[in-house]
Scaffold this motif. Structure first.
Motif, PDB file in Angstrom:
ATOM      1  N   ALA A 172       0.821  -1.218   0.000  1.00  0.00           N
ATOM      2  CA  ALA A 172       0.000   0.000   0.000  1.00  0.00           C
ATOM      3  C   ALA A 172       0.857   1.271   0.000  1.00  0.00           C
ATOM      4  CB  ALA A 172      -0.917  -0.005   1.214  1.00  0.00           C
ATOM      5  N   LEU A 173       2.124   1.135   0.373  1.00  0.00           N
ATOM      6  CA  LEU A 173       2.993   2.314   0.484  1.00  0.00           C
ATOM      7  C   LEU A 173       3.267   2.969  -0.871  1.00  0.00           C
ATOM      8  CD1 LEU A 173       5.518   0.989   3.181  1.00  0.00           C
ATOM      9  CD2 LEU A 173       3.501   2.442   3.519  1.00  0.00           C
ATOM     10  N   GLU A 174       2.927   2.266  -1.939  1.00  0.00           N
ATOM     11  CA  GLU A 174       3.077   2.860  -3.278  1.00  0.00           C
ATOM     12  C   GLU A 174       2.288   4.148  -3.424  1.00  0.00           C
ATOM     13  OE1 GLU A 174       1.985  -0.218  -6.032  1.00  0.00           O
ATOM     14  OE2 GLU A 174       3.629  -1.485  -5.311  1.00  0.00           O
ATOM     15  N   ALA A 175       1.257   4.304  -2.594  1.00  0.00           N
ATOM     16  CA  ALA A 175       0.423   5.522  -2.660  1.00  0.00           C
ATOM     17  C   ALA A 175       1.193   6.764  -2.230  1.00  0.00           C
ATOM     18  CB  ALA A 175      -0.812   5.339  -1.783  1.00  0.00           C
ATOM     19  N   ILE A 176       2.335   6.594  -1.586  1.00  0.00           N
ATOM     20  CA  ILE A 176       3.127   7.760  -1.159  1.00  0.00           C
ATOM     21  C   ILE A 176       3.884   8.278  -2.380  1.00  0.00           C
ATOM     22  CG2 ILE A 176       4.949   8.576   0.405  1.00  0.00           C
ATOM     23  CD1 ILE A 176       4.206   6.127   2.210  1.00  0.00           C
ATOM     24  N   ASP A 177       3.386   9.409  -2.905  1.00  0.00           N
ATOM     25  CA  ASP A 177       3.998   9.933  -4.129  1.00  0.00           C
ATOM     26  C   ASP A 177       4.374  11.408  -3.963  1.00  0.00           C
ATOM     27  OD1 ASP A 177       1.705  11.412  -4.282  1.00  0.00           O
ATOM     28  OD2 ASP A 177       0.742  10.124  -5.772  1.00  0.00           O
ATOM     29  N   GLN A 178       4.648  12.061  -5.084  1.00  0.00           N
ATOM     30  CA  GLN A 178       5.173  13.428  -5.021  1.00  0.00           C
ATOM     31  C   GLN A 178       4.132  14.494  -4.652  1.00  0.00           C
ATOM     32  OE1 GLN A 178       7.373  12.247  -8.165  1.00  0.00           O
ATOM     33  NE2 GLN A 178       8.954  11.823  -6.629  1.00  0.00           N
ATOM     34  N   THR A 179       2.899  14.060  -4.397  1.00  0.00           N
ATOM     35  CA  THR A 179       1.899  15.025  -3.917  1.00  0.00           C
ATOM     36  C   THR A 179       1.832  15.033  -2.386  1.00  0.00           C
ATOM     37  OG1 THR A 179       0.108  13.384  -3.862  1.00  0.00           O
ATOM     38  CG2 THR A 179       0.451  14.562  -5.946  1.00  0.00           C
ATOM     39  N   VAL A 180       2.574  14.132  -1.765  1.00  0.00           N
ATOM     40  CA  VAL A 180       2.419  13.928  -0.318  1.00  0.00           C
ATOM     41  C   VAL A 180       3.408  14.796   0.473  1.00  0.00           C
ATOM     42  CG1 VAL A 180       2.598  12.225   1.546  1.00  0.00           C
ATOM     43  CG2 VAL A 180       1.539  11.593  -0.637  1.00  0.00           C
ATOM     44  N   ALA A 181       2.850  15.602   1.380  1.00  0.00           N
ATOM     45  CA  ALA A 181       3.704  16.402   2.266  1.00  0.00           C
ATOM     46  C   ALA A 181       4.199  15.550   3.425  1.00  0.00           C
ATOM     47  CB  ALA A 181       2.915  17.597   2.803  1.00  0.00           C
ATOM     48  N   ALA A 182       3.289  14.804   4.054  1.00  0.00           N
ATOM     49  CA  ALA A 182       3.660  14.075   5.273  1.00  0.00           C
ATOM     50  C   ALA A 182       2.945  12.742   5.386  1.00  0.00           C
ATOM     51  CB  ALA A 182       3.335  14.921   6.507  1.00  0.00           C
ATOM     52  N   VAL A 183       3.644  11.801   5.949  1.00  0.00           N
ATOM     53  CA  VAL A 183       3.064  10.513   6.336  1.00  0.00           C
ATOM     54  C   VAL A 183       3.178  10.434   7.850  1.00  0.00           C
ATOM     55  CG1 VAL A 183       3.219   8.010   6.126  1.00  0.00           C
ATOM     56  CG2 VAL A 183       3.860   9.479   4.181  1.00  0.00           C
ATOM     57  N   VAL A 184       2.047  10.224   8.502  1.00  0.00           N
ATOM     58  CA  VAL A 184       2.038  10.199   9.963  1.00  0.00           C
ATOM     59  C   VAL A 184       1.691   8.789  10.432  1.00  0.00           C
ATOM     60  CG1 VAL A 184       1.136  11.299  12.043  1.00  0.00           C
ATOM     61  CG2 VAL A 184       1.179  12.569   9.886  1.00  0.00           C
ATOM     62  N   ILE A 185       2.494   8.271  11.344  1.00  0.00           N
ATOM     63  CA  ILE A 185       2.263   6.895  11.796  1.00  0.00           C
ATOM     64  C   ILE A 185       2.617   6.741  13.273  1.00  0.00           C
ATOM     65  CG2 ILE A 185       4.596   6.094  11.110  1.00  0.00           C
ATOM     66  CD1 ILE A 185       3.153   3.431  10.227  1.00  0.00           C
ATOM     67  N   ALA A 200      10.244  -4.731   8.665  1.00  0.00           N
ATOM     68  CA  ALA A 200      10.404  -4.553   7.207  1.00  0.00           C
ATOM     69  C   ALA A 200       9.439  -3.489   6.690  1.00  0.00           C
ATOM     70  CB  ALA A 200      10.159  -5.880   6.493  1.00  0.00           C
ATOM     71  N   PHE A 201       8.234  -3.454   7.253  1.00  0.00           N
ATOM     72  CA  PHE A 201       7.252  -2.441   6.839  1.00  0.00           C
ATOM     73  C   PHE A 201       7.764  -1.044   7.175  1.00  0.00           C
ATOM     74  CE2 PHE A 201       3.795   0.389   8.210  1.00  0.00           C
ATOM     75  CZ  PHE A 201       3.076   0.510   7.028  1.00  0.00           C
ATOM     76  N   MET A 202       8.299  -0.896   8.376  1.00  0.00           N
ATOM     77  CA  MET A 202       8.773   0.429   8.793  1.00  0.00           C
ATOM     78  C   MET A 202       9.981   0.858   7.951  1.00  0.00           C
ATOM     79  SD  MET A 202       6.644   1.451  11.033  1.00  0.00           S
ATOM     80  CE  MET A 202       7.074   2.472  12.423  1.00  0.00           C
ATOM     81  N   ALA A 203      10.836  -0.081   7.616  1.00  0.00           N
ATOM     82  CA  ALA A 203      11.995   0.242   6.774  1.00  0.00           C
ATOM     83  C   ALA A 203      11.516   0.651   5.380  1.00  0.00           C
ATOM     84  CB  ALA A 203      12.941  -0.952   6.691  1.00  0.00           C
ATOM     85  N   ALA A 204      10.521  -0.062   4.857  1.00  0.00           N
ATOM     86  CA  ALA A 204       9.977   0.256   3.531  1.00  0.00           C
ATOM     87  C   ALA A 204       9.309   1.627   3.546  1.00  0.00           C
ATOM     88  CB  ALA A 204       8.989  -0.821   3.100  1.00  0.00           C
ATOM     89  N   LEU A 205       8.661   1.938   4.652  1.00  0.00           N
ATOM     90  CA  LEU A 205       7.996   3.239   4.787  1.00  0.00           C
ATOM     91  C   LEU A 205       9.028   4.372   4.720  1.00  0.00           C
ATOM     92  CD1 LEU A 205       5.522   5.000   5.500  1.00  0.00           C
ATOM     93  CD2 LEU A 205       5.941   4.463   7.899  1.00  0.00           C
ATOM     94  N   ARG A 206      10.127   4.179   5.445  1.00  0.00           N
ATOM     95  CA  ARG A 206      11.197   5.181   5.422  1.00  0.00           C
ATOM     96  C   ARG A 206      11.714   5.370   3.983  1.00  0.00           C
ATOM     97  NH1 ARG A 206      12.967   9.653   7.626  1.00  0.00           N
ATOM     98  NH2 ARG A 206      12.352  10.063   5.498  1.00  0.00           N
ATOM     99  N   GLU A 207      11.928   4.255   3.345  1.00  0.00           N
ATOM    100  CA  GLU A 207      12.482   4.288   1.985  1.00  0.00           C
ATOM    101  C   GLU A 207      11.532   4.992   1.018  1.00  0.00           C
ATOM    102  OE1 GLU A 207      14.419   0.430   1.213  1.00  0.00           O
ATOM    103  OE2 GLU A 207      13.608   0.735  -0.818  1.00  0.00           O
ATOM    104  N   ARG A 208      10.257   4.668   1.147  1.00  0.00           N
ATOM    105  CA  ARG A 208       9.251   5.236   0.249  1.00  0.00           C
ATOM    106  C   ARG A 208       9.132   6.758   0.462  1.00  0.00           C
ATOM    107  NH1 ARG A 208       7.306   3.840  -4.610  1.00  0.00           N
ATOM    108  NH2 ARG A 208       5.824   5.509  -4.991  1.00  0.00           N
ATOM    109  N   CYS A 209       9.179   7.202   1.718  1.00  0.00           N
ATOM    110  CA  CYS A 209       9.101   8.636   2.009  1.00  0.00           C
ATOM    111  C   CYS A 209      10.324   9.352   1.433  1.00  0.00           C
ATOM    112  CB  CYS A 209       9.000   8.883   3.514  1.00  0.00           C
ATOM    113  SG  CYS A 209       7.391   8.455   4.178  1.00  0.00           S
ATOM    114  N   ASP A 210      11.505   8.728   1.585  1.00  0.00           N
ATOM    115  CA  ASP A 210      12.722   9.320   1.004  1.00  0.00           C
ATOM    116  C   ASP A 210      12.569   9.465  -0.500  1.00  0.00           C
ATOM    117  OD1 ASP A 210      14.010   9.575   3.383  1.00  0.00           O
ATOM    118  OD2 ASP A 210      15.077   7.665   3.253  1.00  0.00           O
TER     119      ASP A 210
END
Ligand code: PMP
Length: 401
Positions: A172-185, A200-210
């Motif tokens: 689902a993290l694919e939804a984090i794209d260039q329109t996103v200011a912040a992801v809050v968790i 692994a999910f948290m690591a992927a989240l970090r990577e996707r936000c970067d």
């Protein structure tokens, strides 16, 4: 009916139709004493606030000393207030590098709001992402992040756009794209039913936000300060967010929140316009004094280690109840969820446990999950008392069936 109860029912805003209604006399250690001469084991620590239990001597004397020195002066960034600056420096020392610039607020929700403003201004984007089951507070933007439409619906339209993604689902993290200011968790969801994501999910989240250039905000309002068996939950996951939000135990029993990030990020609030984010009381000297004494005691006592041991004792005790009413017992440290098969059973269990002298609650966004978050200082005898209260409650729920 006592005058206090009468006044409470007539004049205080009610937040539900069935308040617990204990009439508080005083609180000490892990116990709350009521005016009818009873005492209750506080297995929720004032909703995750009283990490060192009630009435910690060092915290009380720090409050008294600060009260003698001064109370409110003007607290948001104009004057140099020793205790506030010392608390900020200490938090910076304890958090990973890059989170050493602290903005103090009055509450968790207010800190979330400030963190969102930073993310919007830094990225120049509007989009926000939160997760199903999330709870970040009840002010308008924090409420917009709430991962439960039942609580959002009556108050819409709320700030946005906000997208809610399934918690702990990497795809689902694919939804984090260039329109996103912040992801809050929340690194462990509390009101969502004590849900613990995979590393692994948290690591992927970090990577996707970067990858997307989105600001990653960890809400450690409840998980911070030793509760999950580490000083901060980010240590458990080995992931460093761009902003970490703190509150609850931060103030040692007085109101205090904070959002912490890099010099560059938090500086967004100091120019264009200057004074673009200010608060009359946020970072109040009395709260900072209590918070500093409390944090020093947590760190010097390594109370997160005690939280790990106490958590194991509680989980083992409750897991031993057997039967089909409880589906799962889970948690990290002293943030524990007991998942029941049905809400009605969880509800009766809560009432019966309180009647037996131990206070528990269920999760706002997961009403089948009973939540425990006792003081980190709870001892083995007190835990046994709590387990016996819960065992008795479960038996009485069974008999009532
Ligand atoms: N985030 C989390 C994870 C919380 O548990 C809470 C409060 N329960 C908040 C934010 C909001 O904090 P406050 O009530 O201080 O606004």
């Amino acid at each position: 009916m006592s005058l206090a109860r009468d006044n409470f029912l007539r004049h205080l805003a009610q937040t539900s139709e069935s308040p617990i209604g204990l009439e508080i006399d005083r609180a000490e250690g892990s116990w709350i004493y009521t005016t009818d001469g009873r005492r209750y084991l506080d297995l929720i620590a004032g909703i995750g606030v009283s990490a060192l239990g009630h009435g910690n001597a060092a915290v009380l004397s720090a409050i008294a000393a600060q009260a003698r020195r001064h109370l409110h002066v003007m607290v948001y960034g104009e004057y140099i207030i020793d205790v506030q600056a010392r608390l900020a420096a200490y938090i910076a020392e304890l958090l990973p590098a890059g989170l050493g610039r602290i903005y103090f607020t009055n509450s968790g929700a207010e800190a979330i709001e400030g963190a969102l403003k930073v993310a919007r201004k830094h990225t120049g984007r509007a989009g926000l992402i939160a997760f199903d089951g999330a709870y970040h507070g009840d002010t308008m933007a924090a409420l917009a992040l709430m991962g439960n439409p039942v609580f959002r619906a009556p108050f819409e339209p709320l700030p946005g756009p906000v997208r809610h993604l399934p918690y702990n689902e990497e795809r689902a993290l694919e939804a984090i794209d260039q329109t996103v200011a912040a992801v809050v968790i929340e690194p462990v969801q509390a009101e969502g039913g004590v849900r613990i994501p995979d590393r692994a999910f948290m690591a992927a989240l970090r990577e996707r936000c970067d990858h997307a250039g989105a600001i990653l905000i960890f809400d450690e309002v409840l998980t911070g300060f030793g509760r999950i068996g580490r000083l901060f939950a980010l240590e458990h996951f080995g992931v460093v967010p761009d902003i970490v939000v703190l509150a609850k135990a931060l103030g040692g029993g007085l109101p205090l929140g904070a959002f912490c990030g890099s010099d560059e990020l938090i500086a967004k609030l100091s120019h264009d316009p200057p004074l673009g984010h200010i608060t009359t009381f946020g970072g109040h000297p009395l709260s900072c004094a209590a918070g500093l004494a409390s944090l020093e005691a947590i760190v010097n006592g390594r109370w997160w280690e005690a939280a790990q041991r106490a958590g194991e004792q509680i989980r083992a005790g409750v897991s031993g109840f057997g039967g089909s009413e409880i589906v799962e017992v889970r948690g990290l440290g002293l943030l524990i969820g007991i998942e029941f098969a049905e809400h009605a059973i969880a509800c009766r269990f809560v009432a019966e446990t309180i009647a037996r002298g131990a206070i528990v609650i269920w999760g706002l966004n997961a009403d089948r999950v009973v939540r425990l978050a006792p003081p980190l200082t709870i001892n083995a005898t007190e835990i046994e008392f709590g387990i016996e209260a819960m065992r008795g409650a479960l038996e009485s729920v069974r008999e009532g069936e």
